[in-house]
Design a protein around this motif. Structure first.
Motif, short mmCIF file in Angstrom:
data_model
loop_
_atom_site.label_atom_id
_atom_site.label_comp_id
_atom_site.label_asym_id
_atom_site.label_seq_id
_atom_site.Cartn_x
_atom_site.Cartn_y
_atom_site.Cartn_z
N LEU A 1 0.80 -1.22 0.00
CA LEU A 1 0.00 0.00 0.00
C LEU A 1 0.84 1.28 0.00
N LEU A 2 1.71 1.43 1.02
CA LEU A 2 2.42 2.69 1.21
C LEU A 2 3.35 3.01 0.04
N PHE A 3 4.25 2.07 -0.30
CA PHE A 3 5.22 2.34 -1.36
C PHE A 3 4.55 2.54 -2.72
N PRO A 4 3.57 1.69 -3.12
CA PRO A 4 2.88 1.94 -4.40
C PRO A 4 2.18 3.30 -4.46
N VAL A 5 1.56 3.73 -3.33
CA VAL A 5 0.88 5.02 -3.32
C VAL A 5 1.88 6.16 -3.51
N LEU A 6 3.02 6.08 -2.81
CA LEU A 6 4.04 7.12 -2.94
C LEU A 6 4.61 7.19 -4.35
N THR A 7 4.90 6.03 -4.93
CA THR A 7 5.43 6.02 -6.30
C THR A 7 4.37 6.48 -7.31
N ALA A 8 3.11 6.17 -7.05
CA ALA A 8 2.04 6.62 -7.94
C ALA A 8 1.91 8.14 -7.89
N ILE A 9 2.03 8.72 -6.68
CA ILE A 9 1.97 10.17 -6.56
C ILE A 9 3.16 10.82 -7.26
N GLY A 10 4.38 10.28 -7.01
CA GLY A 10 5.57 10.82 -7.66
C GLY A 10 5.51 10.71 -9.17
N GLY A 11 5.11 9.54 -9.67
CA GLY A 11 4.99 9.35 -11.11
C GLY A 11 3.91 10.24 -11.71
N GLY A 12 2.83 10.44 -10.96
CA GLY A 12 1.76 11.30 -11.44
C GLY A 12 2.20 12.75 -11.58
N ILE A 13 2.96 13.23 -10.60
CA ILE A 13 3.46 14.62 -10.67
C ILE A 13 4.38 14.81 -11.86
N LEU A 14 5.32 13.86 -12.06
CA LEU A 14 6.25 13.95 -13.19
C LEU A 14 5.51 13.86 -14.52
N SER A 15 4.55 12.95 -14.60
CA SER A 15 3.79 12.77 -15.83
C SER A 15 2.96 14.01 -16.15
N LYS A 16 2.38 14.61 -15.11
CA LYS A 16 1.56 15.81 -15.31
C LYS A 16 2.42 16.97 -15.83
N LYS A 17 3.64 17.10 -15.29
CA LYS A 17 4.53 18.16 -15.76
C LYS A 17 4.95 17.93 -17.20
N PHE A 18 5.27 16.68 -17.54
CA PHE A 18 5.63 16.36 -18.92
C PHE A 18 4.47 16.68 -19.86
N TRP A 19 3.28 16.34 -19.43
CA TRP A 19 2.09 16.60 -20.23
C TRP A 19 1.93 18.09 -20.54
N GLY A 20 2.13 18.92 -19.50
CA GLY A 20 2.02 20.36 -19.69
C GLY A 20 3.07 20.91 -20.64
N ILE A 21 4.33 20.44 -20.47
CA ILE A 21 5.43 20.90 -21.33
C ILE A 21 5.22 20.41 -22.76
N ALA A 22 4.86 19.12 -22.91
CA ALA A 22 4.69 18.54 -24.25
C ALA A 22 3.54 19.18 -25.00
N SER A 23 2.46 19.53 -24.29
CA SER A 23 1.31 20.15 -24.95
C SER A 23 1.67 21.49 -25.56
N ALA A 24 2.60 22.22 -24.90
CA ALA A 24 2.99 23.54 -25.39
C ALA A 24 4.10 23.47 -26.44
N ALA A 25 4.96 22.42 -26.33
CA ALA A 25 6.16 22.39 -27.18
C ALA A 25 6.04 21.48 -28.39
N LEU A 26 5.31 20.39 -28.28
CA LEU A 26 5.28 19.41 -29.38
C LEU A 26 4.08 19.64 -30.30
#
Length: 556
Positions: free
Chosen positions: A502-527
């Motif tokens: 529970l704990l480790f998967p939730v933390l990695t999901a939050i971390g991966g979600g933040i990184l993915s969201k930032k990539f999404w924002g950058i890619a939407s403007a640049a690509l």
């Protein structure tokens, strides 16, 4: 094949085919939503409570019973009993499905008007009834293959069914329904898909029978055994004379033991296969297992159907509009919820393979094996659930708008994302309990869960709308999961790590979600790419990050 490899291979095959079938199903829903609209899609969804009642009577218990007994017969070398059971099951299920088909066809107008409260659903219900004979035969044959742990035929059959359904709907839309399509076109697509996939499954079964009974196949086996003996003899002749003399006594003993061992095996196989049960004995064995399963599933389907039929009624009270209630119901069940069921393909495949595997280990009292299997299964399904929850929280709104061009569908995907861990884990634990033979406990837990959901539907949907239904689903699945876990732990105490699962998967999901969201924002403007492709790339990076973190955690 080892126990773990057997489960893994079967789950992998069913998962891959399930994903492909889900993708085709998504395409079908997108095409249907554009072709007939949300209201007609809602009418089509309305027929399934009644249709599933008929399915549970003529298919579910037969498939499960054949699967369970086939695995036991083949474990004992009793192939004739297994094939005899398949023939009896297909005959009985087909006859029952014919009766239900005529009953459903004759009473479709009454059921649609007074039960579903939607008279326009009657034509679709009559058309859907035509698929029952095909589904009944296919279910029995699928049970046979699952019992053998040969999941390739059910997997391919699933893909054939979806391809035919999509192709059939398209052809009908440009021919028969060219002047305007409604819910009937979806029902005809279902009938065509079930018919073609059933034909494929029947041909695959007869092909297996032919190779099992063919003289050519038996001669090949004898030829291979003869070649092996000649090769062994040739190798032994190349040794020098001194070695042959010195090891003569040992070789004679080994050869004697070898011949005795395999002669005993051949004798046992012939004796086991010659032990054929009479039709009456076979039916007694079959009905003792399938009737409780069928009745349990039928009772559960009745309650679940009541739940499904109540939702549009309560939504009508909330919206004060019948048309708006049907559109919302169609958007929720035809567009939003299929997104949540997409990752469940893995869990469904695991559940199908778990039941016969757990049943076999339980019969042989392999407690350590069961403990490891239960712990690994729970860990895996919760990982899928946690990953899915955060994926839908991040991308749910965009998915609805991009795939179905519906902002409302995206909002429902976002809202219902929290269900994933509870829904997936409840399904897996129910399959484990069925493997232990605790079908009554599974029924009681399911009924309590559905009862809680119905209570919240009646209490909250008229005042809160769709969020009230979500609260009921969360409460129902949580109760069902806790009861299942308690019952399983009473039978086989298993290990559960909250930190690892529970704990480790939730933390990695939050971390991966933040990184993915930032990539999404950058890619939407640049690509210079469409939002769909950026969504796919962002989702893949999130999945890759989450998976690599779990692999790293397992290796440490």
């Amino acid at each position: 094949m080892s126990y773990k490899k057997m489960i893994f291979t079967g789950t992998l095959i069913l998962t891959l085919s399930g994903f492909l079938a889900r993708i085709l199903g998504f395409y079908n829903r997108i095409f249907l939503s554009n072709l007939i609209g949300a209201k007609e899609l809602g009418i089509y969804q309305l027929i399934f409570p009644i249709y599933m009642l008929c399915f549970s009577l003529c298919c579910h218990g037969f498939e499960t019973g054949i699967s369970n007994l086939t695995s036991r017969f083949f474990a004992k070398g009793q192939k004739k009993n297994a094939h005899h059971l398949v023939r009896l099951g297909c005959l009985l299920s087909f006859c029952l499905s014919i009766l239900l088909m005529f009953a459903l066809f004759e009473d479709a107008d009454y059921l649609s008007t007074f039960i579903l409260k939607e008279a326009s659903a009657a034509p679709s219900l009559k058309i859907a009834a035509l698929s029952l004979p095909f589904v009944s035969i296919k279910a029995c044959l699928h049970g046979y293959y699952i019992g053998l742990n040969h999941s390739s035929v059910p997997a391919v059959s699933q893909i054939v069914e979806q391809i035919t359904r999509v192709g059939g709907i398209y052809l009908l839309s440009i021919s028969v329904f060219i002047m305007g399509a409604d819910a009937r076109i979806a029902a005809w697509g279902m009938v065509l898909g079930e018919a073609v996939s059933t034909i494929y499954t029947i041909l695959a079964y007869f092909r297996r029978l032919f190779f099992e009974n063919s003289i050519f196949f038996q001669k090949n086996l004898q030829k291979n055994n003869s070649n092996k003996n000649k090769q062994n003899k040739k190798i032994s002749n190349t040794k020098n004379q001194n070695e042959r003399i010195s090891n003569k006594n040992n070789s004679d003993k080994i050869l004697k033991n070898y011949n005795k061992k395999y002669a005993d095996k051949r004798t046992f196989s012939r004796q086991a296969d010659s032990f054929t049960l009479s039709t009456r004995e076979l039916l007694e064995h079959f009905f003792s297992f399938s009737i409780p399963i069928s009745m349990n599933h039928f009772c559960l389907t009745i309650i679940s159907s009541l739940e499904t039929m109540l939702i549009p009624f309560m939504l009508e009270i909330f919206f004060h509009s019948h048309s708006q209630a049907l559109e919302t119901y169609g958007t929720l069940t035809g567009m939003a919820l299929p997104f949540l069921f997409f990752p469940a393909t893995i869990v469904n495949s695991l559940s199908v393979m778990l039941m016969p595997a757990i049943s076999s280990a339980y019969d042989q009292k392999q407690h350590r094996q069961m403990e490891n299997t239960i712990s690994a299964s729970l860990h895996f399904c919760l990982l899928i659930g946690i990953f899915s929850t955060f994926a839908f929280l991040i991308y749910g709104t965009v998915l609805g708008e991009t795939i179905f061009h519906s902002k409302e569908a995206g909002q429902y995907v976002y809202l219902f994302s929290v269900l994933c861990p509870f829904m997936y884990a409840a399904q897996t634990t129910s399959s484990i309990l069925n493997g232990f033979g605790k079908t009554k406990q599974t029924l009681y837990h399911n009924l309590l869960g559905v009862g809680i959901r119905i209570f919240f539907i009646l209490l909250l949907i008229p005042s809160k709308g769709i969020p009230g239904y979500l609260i009921g689903l969360l409460a129902g699945y949580s109760l069902q999961l806790l009861l299942n876990l308690f019952c399983i732990y009473q039978i086989v105490p298993f290990y559960f790590s909250a930190e690892k699962t529970l704990l480790f998967p939730v933390l990695t999901a939050i971390g991966g979600g933040i990184l993915s969201k930032k990539f999404w924002g950058i890619a939407s403007a640049a690509l210079p790419l469409s939002s769909f492709y950026i969504l796919v790339i962002s989702g893949f990076l999130y999945f890759l990050f989450f998976t690599l973190c779990q692999i790293f955690r397992e290796s440490v």
